[in-house]
Design an enzyme around this catalytic site. Sequence first.
Site, PDB file in Angstrom:
ATOM      1  N   GLU A 295       0.834  -1.072   0.250  1.00 14.67           N
ATOM      2  CA  GLU A 295       0.104   0.261   0.298  1.00 14.67           C
ATOM      3  C   GLU A 295       1.160   1.144   0.559  1.00 14.67           C
ATOM      4  O   GLU A 295       1.724   1.563   0.751  1.00 14.67           O
ATOM      5  CB  GLU A 295      -0.755   0.523   1.523  1.00 14.67           C
ATOM      6  CG  GLU A 295      -1.383   1.023   1.664  1.00 14.67           C
ATOM      7  CD  GLU A 295      -2.486   1.216   2.987  1.00 14.67           C
ATOM      8  OE1 GLU A 295      -2.781   2.495   3.117  1.00 14.67           O
ATOM      9  OE2 GLU A 295      -3.109  -0.292   2.968  1.00 14.67           O
TER      10      GLU A 295
ATOM     11  N   GLU B 263      -2.739  11.925   2.775  1.00 12.77           N
ATOM     12  CA  GLU B 263      -4.007  11.459   3.550  1.00 12.77           C
ATOM     13  C   GLU B 263      -3.842  12.570   5.020  1.00 12.77           C
ATOM     14  O   GLU B 263      -3.000  13.247   5.031  1.00 12.77           O
ATOM     15  CB  GLU B 263      -3.426  10.120   4.779  1.00 12.77           C
ATOM     16  CG  GLU B 263      -3.505   9.149   4.138  1.00 12.77           C
ATOM     17  CD  GLU B 263      -4.041   8.076   4.855  1.00 12.77           C
ATOM     18  OE1 GLU B 263      -4.927   7.181   5.779  1.00 12.77           O
ATOM     19  OE2 GLU B 263      -2.553   7.500   5.228  1.00 12.77           O
TER      20      GLU B 263
END
Length: 416
Positions: A164, A169
């Site tokens: 990932e 974010e």
Amino acid sequence: MFRSRIRLRPSALLLAVVVGLAPAVVPPDGTAPAAAAIGGITWQDEFNAPAGTPVDQGKWRFDIGGGGWGNNERQYYTNSTSNAAHDGQGNLVITARRENPGNYQCHYGYCEYTSARLLTAATFTQAYGRFEARIKIPRGQGIWPAFWMLGNDMGSVGWPNAGEIDIMENIGREPNTVYGTVHGPGYSGAGGISGSRTIGAPLADAFHTYRVDWQPNLIVWYLDGVEYHRVDPGRLGGNRWVFDHPFFMILNVAVGGNWPGYPDGTTQFPQQMLVDYVRVSGYVPDGDPGTTRIRGQQSGRCIDIPGADPVDGAKLQIWDCNTTAAQAWTFAADGTIRAMGKCMDPAWAGTANGTEVNLVTCNGNPVQRFTLTAAGDLVNLSANRCVDVRDWNPNNGGKLQLWDCTGGANQKWSRY
């Protein structure tokens, strides 16, 4: 300071993700990227459709549901244009809304919020290159926007083996901070490798560009073109590097969850994430056939073997660029950089600041692996330090060393 955060966030499969924050910030670099690893655009969405137009399903599909997504999130993801549509001003808008409880069934009752989560798993995947989006993020306690990627073998190997890459974010309670993270086997959970950058104003106040430049053995994160984080195999503590196969992209806005917490009386709805564009560029391998000179930005001179004598321990230098074998370097597929039958090498396998960069017989030691990044940094992967001209000496004979990557012109190189 080390802080841990839990954010359990699945794709179409249920994933369990626990992120550990251990910032590793590289000093900002305002110089223009060198054209070393990034090629032409291979995929893009400019979001120029008329207002109210759904997303292009030739490019994006939807994850749908309200099962908490493994993280006790409170939104139900839909494929409705009320949650994802073009605004007619050149943007995709992902909208998180407060709904009447009872509209959407969730695993814990009825979802109070709706939002959207778009992904390219069925339409586009790519290994390596530049992945970039220009985004104006939403704001507020409990709001969690993200632009990220998962390995395309998720269905067969599962998480975290598929890997990932979190490009961007943000959580509403930290409005000025962007996070970039990787997860893989042995460095998931609290061992996820994360970096961050905090600016002087909330990210939601304006559009910003969020990107990674990804090539074999190196991923570098940028905010508005300024590097703030990098990860290579040397950061993994001996664990396996799984960023060597195609990934797909995801855009979403979550509401609530174990990491961001939950909306409170200060959180206003609806909240919108505006995406001006998403662009992907290809990767041009360094390990192409043939040789090249490596020229320094500061001096205009090339990395050179003194006297064209390939003796073990020869101290590499800069010298007027020429066509001799002493400057004919090959970027090999194993990560070594070779000339006159030998390898660029940090003296005595050193990784500290000031370690001389020499010429040594190629021996398979991982310390002989280097990469030339898209930003022009010639990085030793074991040390995670840059090849640097000692004392900023621009003259013939200036010696090379390893040093923390600062973005200085004496650390910038290009193939020539």
